[in-house]
Design a protein around this motif. Structure first.
Motif, PDB file in Angstrom:
ATOM      1  N   MET A   1      -0.577 -52.446 -23.174  1.00 55.78           N
ATOM      2  CA  MET A   1      -0.580 -51.037 -23.543  1.00 55.78           C
ATOM      3  C   MET A   1      -0.375 -50.216 -22.269  1.00 55.78           C
ATOM      4  SD  MET A   1      -3.539 -48.744 -25.400  1.00 55.78           S
ATOM      5  CE  MET A   1      -3.588 -49.789 -26.812  1.00 55.78           C
ATOM      6  N   ARG A   2       0.628 -49.396 -22.258  1.00 53.63           N
ATOM      7  CA  ARG A   2       0.939 -48.571 -21.100  1.00 53.63           C
ATOM      8  C   ARG A   2       0.372 -47.173 -21.278  1.00 53.63           C
ATOM      9  NH1 ARG A   2       3.616 -44.892 -19.262  1.00 53.63           N
ATOM     10  NH2 ARG A   2       5.706 -44.322 -18.883  1.00 53.63           N
ATOM     11  N   VAL A   3      -0.467 -46.788 -20.340  1.00 51.60           N
ATOM     12  CA  VAL A   3      -0.993 -45.427 -20.286  1.00 51.60           C
ATOM     13  C   VAL A   3      -0.519 -44.863 -18.958  1.00 51.60           C
ATOM     14  CG1 VAL A   3      -3.068 -44.022 -20.183  1.00 51.60           C
ATOM     15  CG2 VAL A   3      -2.994 -46.004 -21.697  1.00 51.60           C
ATOM     16  N   GLY A   4       0.079 -43.687 -18.977  1.00 52.07           N
ATOM     17  CA  GLY A   4       0.653 -43.177 -17.747  1.00 52.07           C
ATOM     18  C   GLY A   4       0.211 -41.782 -17.378  1.00 52.07           C
ATOM     19  N   PHE A   5       0.163 -41.565 -16.081  1.00 51.72           N
ATOM     20  CA  PHE A   5      -0.063 -40.254 -15.487  1.00 51.72           C
ATOM     21  C   PHE A   5       1.292 -39.887 -14.912  1.00 51.72           C
ATOM     22  CE2 PHE A   5      -2.110 -38.085 -11.547  1.00 51.72           C
ATOM     23  CZ  PHE A   5      -2.006 -36.843 -12.117  1.00 51.72           C
ATOM     24  N   ASP A   6       2.113 -39.184 -15.695  1.00 51.84           N
ATOM     25  CA  ASP A   6       3.501 -38.962 -15.330  1.00 51.84           C
ATOM     26  C   ASP A   6       3.684 -37.983 -14.177  1.00 51.84           C
ATOM     27  OD1 ASP A   6       4.283 -40.794 -17.169  1.00 51.84           O
ATOM     28  OD2 ASP A   6       4.988 -39.358 -18.647  1.00 51.84           O
ATOM     29  N   ARG A   7       3.017 -36.865 -14.229  1.00 48.04           N
ATOM     30  CA  ARG A   7       3.179 -35.867 -13.177  1.00 48.04           C
ATOM     31  C   ARG A   7       2.067 -34.841 -13.282  1.00 48.04           C
ATOM     32  NH1 ARG A   7       7.456 -31.567 -15.272  1.00 48.04           N
ATOM     33  NH2 ARG A   7       7.228 -31.919 -17.482  1.00 48.04           N
ATOM     34  N   TYR A   8       1.917 -34.058 -12.223  1.00 48.03           N
ATOM     35  CA  TYR A   8       0.964 -32.951 -12.251  1.00 48.03           C
ATOM     36  C   TYR A   8       1.547 -31.806 -11.438  1.00 48.03           C
ATOM     37  CZ  TYR A   8      -0.671 -33.113  -7.433  1.00 48.03           C
ATOM     38  OH  TYR A   8      -0.747 -33.014  -6.079  1.00 48.03           O
ATOM     39  N   TRP A   9       1.017 -30.633 -11.657  1.00 46.41           N
ATOM     40  CA  TRP A   9       1.425 -29.477 -10.873  1.00 46.41           C
ATOM     41  C   TRP A   9       0.230 -28.546 -10.740  1.00 46.41           C
ATOM     42  CZ3 TRP A   9       3.245 -30.876 -15.590  1.00 46.41           C
ATOM     43  CH2 TRP A   9       2.963 -30.046 -16.678  1.00 46.41           C
ATOM     44  N   VAL A  10       0.276 -27.756  -9.684  1.00 48.51           N
ATOM     45  CA  VAL A  10      -0.770 -26.762  -9.437  1.00 48.51           C
ATOM     46  C   VAL A  10      -0.365 -25.501 -10.175  1.00 48.51           C
ATOM     47  CG1 VAL A  10      -1.971 -25.397  -7.696  1.00 48.51           C
ATOM     48  CG2 VAL A  10      -1.339 -27.785  -7.213  1.00 48.51           C
ATOM     49  N   ALA A  11      -1.194 -25.088 -11.106  1.00 47.09           N
ATOM     50  CA  ALA A  11      -0.897 -23.897 -11.891  1.00 47.09           C
ATOM     51  C   ALA A  11      -1.390 -22.633 -11.192  1.00 47.09           C
ATOM     52  CB  ALA A  11      -1.536 -24.022 -13.273  1.00 47.09           C
ATOM     53  N   ASP A  12      -2.456 -22.755 -10.408  1.00 47.11           N
ATOM     54  CA  ASP A  12      -3.026 -21.587  -9.733  1.00 47.11           C
ATOM     55  C   ASP A  12      -3.852 -22.076  -8.561  1.00 47.11           C
ATOM     56  OD1 ASP A  12      -3.636 -18.841  -9.359  1.00 47.11           O
ATOM     57  OD2 ASP A  12      -5.537 -19.101 -10.404  1.00 47.11           O
ATOM     58  N   PHE A  13      -3.708 -21.450  -7.408  1.00 46.16           N
ATOM     59  CA  PHE A  13      -4.515 -21.779  -6.232  1.00 46.16           C
ATOM     60  C   PHE A  13      -4.898 -20.476  -5.588  1.00 46.16           C
ATOM     61  CE2 PHE A  13      -5.820 -22.978  -2.106  1.00 46.16           C
ATOM     62  CZ  PHE A  13      -6.157 -24.318  -2.137  1.00 46.16           C
ATOM     63  N   ARG A  14      -6.186 -20.170  -5.582  1.00 45.92           N
ATOM     64  CA  ARG A  14      -6.662 -18.915  -4.995  1.00 45.92           C
ATOM     65  C   ARG A  14      -7.741 -19.225  -3.970  1.00 45.92           C
ATOM     66  NH1 ARG A  14      -6.084 -14.372  -9.293  1.00 45.92           N
ATOM     67  NH2 ARG A  14      -4.675 -15.418 -10.721  1.00 45.92           N
ATOM     68  N   MET A  15      -7.492 -18.798  -2.756  1.00 52.75           N
ATOM     69  CA  MET A  15      -8.467 -18.971  -1.684  1.00 52.75           C
ATOM     70  C   MET A  15      -8.504 -17.670  -0.908  1.00 52.75           C
ATOM     71  SD  MET A  15      -8.525 -21.938   1.148  1.00 52.75           S
ATOM     72  CE  MET A  15     -10.005 -22.259   2.052  1.00 52.75           C
ATOM     73  N   THR A  16      -9.645 -17.013  -0.921  1.00 56.16           N
ATOM     74  CA  THR A  16      -9.797 -15.733  -0.258  1.00 56.16           C
ATOM     75  C   THR A  16     -10.868 -15.860   0.815  1.00 56.16           C
ATOM     76  OG1 THR A  16      -9.292 -14.630  -2.342  1.00 56.16           O
ATOM     77  CG2 THR A  16     -10.299 -13.287  -0.608  1.00 56.16           C
ATOM     78  N   LEU A  17     -10.516 -15.589   2.071  1.00 52.75           N
ATOM     79  CA  LEU A  17     -11.502 -15.614   3.145  1.00 52.75           C
ATOM     80  C   LEU A  17     -12.460 -14.446   2.956  1.00 52.75           C
ATOM     81  CD1 LEU A  17      -9.311 -16.481   6.244  1.00 52.75           C
ATOM     82  CD2 LEU A  17     -10.933 -17.957   5.062  1.00 52.75           C
ATOM     83  N   THR A  18     -13.752 -14.730   3.077  1.00 49.18           N
ATOM     84  CA  THR A  18     -14.753 -13.683   2.880  1.00 49.18           C
ATOM     85  C   THR A  18     -15.602 -13.444   4.125  1.00 49.18           C
ATOM     86  OG1 THR A  18     -16.270 -15.311   1.942  1.00 49.18           O
ATOM     87  CG2 THR A  18     -14.917 -14.060   0.392  1.00 49.18           C
TER      88      THR A  18
END
Length: 144
Positions: A1-18
């Motif tokens: 049985m083949r189970v695959g993790f085909d691809r991923y992408w970053v939908a949102d990345f927020r980093m704010t210096l405080t």
């Protein structure tokens, strides 16, 4: 049985210096996880199904202390399962195992961006994502 993790992408990345660079950040923080899985979509040949799973990760500093930054990341992964796999099995994989794979992709992104922002050495912890999500579900369900 083949189970695959085909691809991923970053939908949102927020980093704010405080805080100013060089400020000593709190040494402890919480990692907040949220996940969501889409519907099973058959492939064109009908042999497999594809499910999109999203994982959002946020850093929360203790006691509402200001940390060196505010951080939230959302990723989406495309997972492929045999069409014959029972729904319960694919749901369990999407609920717990798929988010763990996505988390492993988020950790190095956060480390790299933190270093570039003047917060070297910051790394999200190794985490049993499945256990963390299961615990969060238990805590959010009344009477459990």
């Amino acid at each position: 049985m083949r189970v695959g993790f085909d691809r991923y992408w970053v939908a949102d990345f927020r980093m704010t210096l405080t805080t100013l660079p060089g400020t000593t950040p709190p040494t402890t923080f919480d990692v907040v996880l949220e996940r969501q899985a889409g519907d099973r979509t058959p492939t064109e040949d009908g042999n497999d199904v594809v499910v999109l799973v999203s994982l959002s990760v946020a850093v929360r500093w203790p006691n509402s202390e200001p940390g060196p930054f505010e951080l939230s990341v959302a990723t989406v992964g495309e997972f492929r399962f045999p069409a014959t796999m029972p729904d319960a099995d694919s749901q369990r994989l999407c609920a717990y195992h798929a988010p763990a794979l996505l988390y492993s992709q988020i950790r190095p992104l956060v480390r790299m961006h933190a270093a570039e922002a003047g917060v070297p050495g910051f790394m999200l912890p190794l985490l049993n994502v499945a256990a963390s999500l299961q615990q969060a579900e238990r805590e959010s369900t009344p009477g459990r």
